[in-house]
Design a protein around this motif. Structure first.
Motif, mmCIF file in Angstrom:
data_model
loop_
_atom_site.group_PDB
_atom_site.id
_atom_site.type_symbol
_atom_site.label_atom_id
_atom_site.label_comp_id
_atom_site.label_asym_id
_atom_site.label_seq_id
_atom_site.Cartn_x
_atom_site.Cartn_y
_atom_site.Cartn_z
ATOM 1 N N MET A 1 0.827 -1.203 0.000
ATOM 2 C CA MET A 1 0.000 0.000 0.000
ATOM 3 C C MET A 1 0.865 1.258 0.000
ATOM 4 N N LYS A 2 2.061 1.188 0.649
ATOM 5 C CA LYS A 2 2.935 2.350 0.679
ATOM 6 C C LYS A 2 3.453 2.672 -0.719
ATOM 7 N N VAL A 3 3.734 1.622 -1.496
ATOM 8 C CA VAL A 3 4.199 1.836 -2.872
ATOM 9 C C VAL A 3 3.127 2.530 -3.686
ATOM 10 N N LEU A 4 1.892 2.088 -3.532
ATOM 11 C CA LEU A 4 0.781 2.714 -4.256
ATOM 12 C C LEU A 4 0.581 4.147 -3.811
ATOM 13 N N ARG A 5 0.743 4.386 -2.505
ATOM 14 C CA ARG A 5 0.637 5.740 -1.970
ATOM 15 C C ARG A 5 1.673 6.647 -2.616
ATOM 16 N N ASP A 6 2.913 6.164 -2.732
ATOM 17 C CA ASP A 6 3.987 6.956 -3.348
ATOM 18 C C ASP A 6 3.690 7.219 -4.818
ATOM 19 N N LEU A 7 3.154 6.219 -5.524
ATOM 20 C CA LEU A 7 2.828 6.411 -6.937
ATOM 21 C C LEU A 7 1.736 7.463 -7.117
ATOM 22 N N LEU A 8 0.736 7.427 -6.250
ATOM 23 C CA LEU A 8 -0.328 8.424 -6.339
ATOM 24 C C LEU A 8 0.205 9.825 -6.061
ATOM 25 N N ASP A 9 1.100 9.941 -5.086
ATOM 26 C CA ASP A 9 1.692 11.245 -4.771
ATOM 27 C C ASP A 9 2.508 11.779 -5.939
ATOM 28 N N GLN A 10 3.251 10.892 -6.603
ATOM 29 C CA GLN A 10 4.069 11.319 -7.733
ATOM 30 C C GLN A 10 3.217 11.704 -8.937
ATOM 31 N N ALA A 11 2.060 11.024 -9.069
ATOM 32 C CA ALA A 11 1.188 11.304 -10.212
ATOM 33 C C ALA A 11 0.287 12.503 -9.989
ATOM 34 N N ALA A 12 0.176 12.961 -8.753
ATOM 35 C CA ALA A 12 -0.758 14.038 -8.418
ATOM 36 C C ALA A 12 -0.609 15.281 -9.295
ATOM 37 N N PRO A 13 0.620 15.773 -9.553
ATOM 38 C CA PRO A 13 0.736 16.995 -10.380
ATOM 39 C C PRO A 13 0.146 16.842 -11.779
ATOM 40 N N LEU A 14 0.126 15.640 -12.325
ATOM 41 C CA LEU A 14 -0.423 15.433 -13.661
ATOM 42 C C LEU A 14 -1.928 15.648 -13.684
ATOM 43 N N PHE A 15 -2.586 15.389 -12.555
ATOM 44 C CA PHE A 15 -4.039 15.457 -12.505
ATOM 45 C C PHE A 15 -4.564 16.779 -11.941
ATOM 46 N N GLU A 16 -3.702 17.516 -11.269
ATOM 47 C CA GLU A 16 -4.139 18.776 -10.684
ATOM 48 C C GLU A 16 -4.290 19.851 -11.758
ATOM 49 N N ARG A 17 -4.868 20.979 -11.372
ATOM 50 C CA ARG A 17 -5.136 22.050 -12.326
ATOM 51 C C ARG A 17 -3.861 22.462 -13.068
ATOM 52 N N GLY A 18 -3.923 22.476 -14.385
ATOM 53 C CA GLY A 18 -2.773 22.807 -15.208
ATOM 54 C C GLY A 18 -1.971 21.609 -15.658
ATOM 55 N N GLY A 19 -2.240 20.429 -15.084
ATOM 56 C CA GLY A 19 -1.520 19.221 -15.461
ATOM 57 C C GLY A 19 -2.029 18.648 -16.779
ATOM 58 N N LYS A 20 -1.249 17.737 -17.353
ATOM 59 C CA LYS A 20 -1.611 17.153 -18.639
ATOM 60 C C LYS A 20 -2.894 16.316 -18.557
ATOM 61 N N LEU A 21 -3.149 15.738 -17.399
ATOM 62 C CA LEU A 21 -4.333 14.885 -17.231
ATOM 63 C C LEU A 21 -5.363 15.554 -16.327
ATOM 64 N N GLU A 22 -5.473 16.863 -16.432
ATOM 65 C CA GLU A 22 -6.369 17.622 -15.550
ATOM 66 C C GLU A 22 -7.816 17.123 -15.619
ATOM 67 N N ARG A 23 -8.285 16.786 -16.807
ATOM 68 C CA ARG A 23 -9.675 16.375 -16.965
ATOM 69 C C ARG A 23 -9.964 15.040 -16.291
ATOM 70 N N LEU A 24 -8.911 14.271 -16.012
ATOM 71 C CA LEU A 24 -9.102 12.987 -15.356
ATOM 72 C C LEU A 24 -8.930 13.074 -13.840
ATOM 73 N N TYR A 25 -8.892 14.308 -13.305
ATOM 74 C CA TYR A 25 -8.712 14.473 -11.867
ATOM 75 C C TYR A 25 -9.772 13.742 -11.040
ATOM 76 N N PRO A 26 -11.067 13.733 -11.439
ATOM 77 C CA PRO A 26 -12.061 12.990 -10.636
ATOM 78 C C PRO A 26 -11.699 11.522 -10.455
ATOM 79 N N ALA A 27 -11.114 10.891 -11.503
ATOM 80 C CA ALA A 27 -10.720 9.483 -11.381
ATOM 81 C C ALA A 27 -9.570 9.329 -10.388
ATOM 82 N N TYR A 28 -8.596 10.235 -10.433
ATOM 83 C CA TYR A 28 -7.479 10.208 -9.478
ATOM 84 C C TYR A 28 -7.986 10.447 -8.058
ATOM 85 N N GLU A 29 -8.865 11.436 -7.907
ATOM 86 C CA GLU A 29 -9.381 11.784 -6.582
ATOM 87 C C GLU A 29 -10.186 10.636 -5.985
#
Length: 324
Positions: A1-29
């Motif tokens: 679970m810690k590995v998955l937690r780290d992956l989500l943290d690293q991917a967060a900027p891609l999904f946040e406002r201005g990121g390349k995957l901004e429109r997919l933020y609801p799926a990340y959240e």
């Protein structure tokens, strides 16, 4: 679970406002909150007025549905195994029979595991189709509208399969849940804004769109060609309707749910256990449940005084109104 937690943290900027995957933020959240909330807490002082949020509420409802899900699988298998025994069949048809025979589980209606496994082969595919199709539709609407994917669909994805007969075709399950989510919920704005229940909207749609697979005497027991009416189907508009019903089942059978019907609605006991969980967690209102229960029994008893063969069929015990 810690590995998955780290992956989500690293991917967060891609999904946040201005990121390349901004429109997919609801799926990340949705993935982040489902896996880790309420593990994440504020560092400073917070003012919590109520610890209950939508996630906790919906998960509690899911827990309350577990008894009905258990009965859905056990009773579906029990009714099928019982019918096979009466017909002298030694193997179920289709892929389910292949699986059961390969694992040498058998079809003994007196074996709890045999009933559960046989019933699960009917319930689980319906459950999976419902959640996969409905879940993707809800996620699509959330991404387009840019709002959160909440846990409300977990309840819809459990309620809808419980209202269906075991023999329902899976493609109809997909169409039904799609209709329920879109027409019953999303066109009104999503969770909290809909005035229709998505699961019951889907059930009503199937009832009118495909009546042959949702009504009749041949759909309630998962054995090809086996005909067995539901309790209410045994009570025609004639004087001996109640006698026909009581000859084939007792009030105790109806209370426990060892009768044919929609997979998750036959057992009053399972529903009552769920009600206790909801009342104990203060998710459900005991006043609403008690008023509905008492009014059903009272008016069922009251109608027995009307001089009519149809009404007097239930005069033996008004609890039949409650249990069937």
């Amino acid at each position: 679970m810690k590995v998955l937690r780290d992956l989500l943290d690293q991917a967060a900027p891609l999904f946040e406002r201005g990121g390349k995957l901004e429109r997919l933020y609801p799926a990340y959240e949705a993935a982040d909150t489902f896996l880790y909330t309420p593990g994440e807490v504020t560092r400073g002082a917070s003012h919590v007025r109520d610890s209950l949020d939508l996630k906790r509420m919906m998960i509690t409802v899911v827990v309350a549905l577990i008894p009905c899900i258990f009965m859905a699988m056990w009773n579906t298998g029990y009714q099928a195994n019982l019918a096979m025994e009466s017909l002298g069949l030694t193997s179920a048809g289709g892929w389910r029979g292949v699986v059961i025979d390969a694992l040498e589980i058998g079809y003994n209606p007196g074996n709890i595991f045999a009933n559960l496994f046989h019933g699960a082969l009917y319930f689980v595919p319906v459950f999976l189709v419902c959640n996969i199709v409905g879940g993707h539709i809800e996620a699509l609407f959330s991404i387009i509208r840019r709002h959160e994917i909440n846990e409300g669909f977990l309840v819809t994805g459990m309620l809808f399969p419980l209202t269906l007969p075991p023999t329902i075709p899976l493609w109809q399950v997909a169409i039904g849940i799609a209709f329920g989510v879109v027409i019953g919920k999303e066109i009104f704005g999503g969770t909290g804004k809909n005035f229709l229940n998505p699961a019951l909207t889907a059930r009503a749609f199937l009832y009118f769109a495909y009546p042959a697979e949702i009504t009749g005497d041949k759909i309630w027991v998962a054995v090809d060609g086996y005909s067995y009416a539901t309790p209410l189907g045994m009570v025609p508009a004639e004087a001996d309707g109640m006698a026909a019903l009581t000859q084939q089942m007792t009030l105790w059978d109806a209370f426990l749910g060892t009768i044919p019907g929609s997979m998750g609605e036959t057992s009053f006991l399972a529903c009552a256990i769920g009600a206790v969980i909801l009342i104990g967690s203060k998710i459900g209102s005991w006043r609403i449940m008690a008023s509905m229960t008492l009014s059903t029994v009272f008016f069922g008893w009251l109608m027995t005084f009307v001089e009519s063969d149809t009404n007097n069929m239930f005069a033996m015990n008004p609890l039949w109104h409650l249990f069937v």
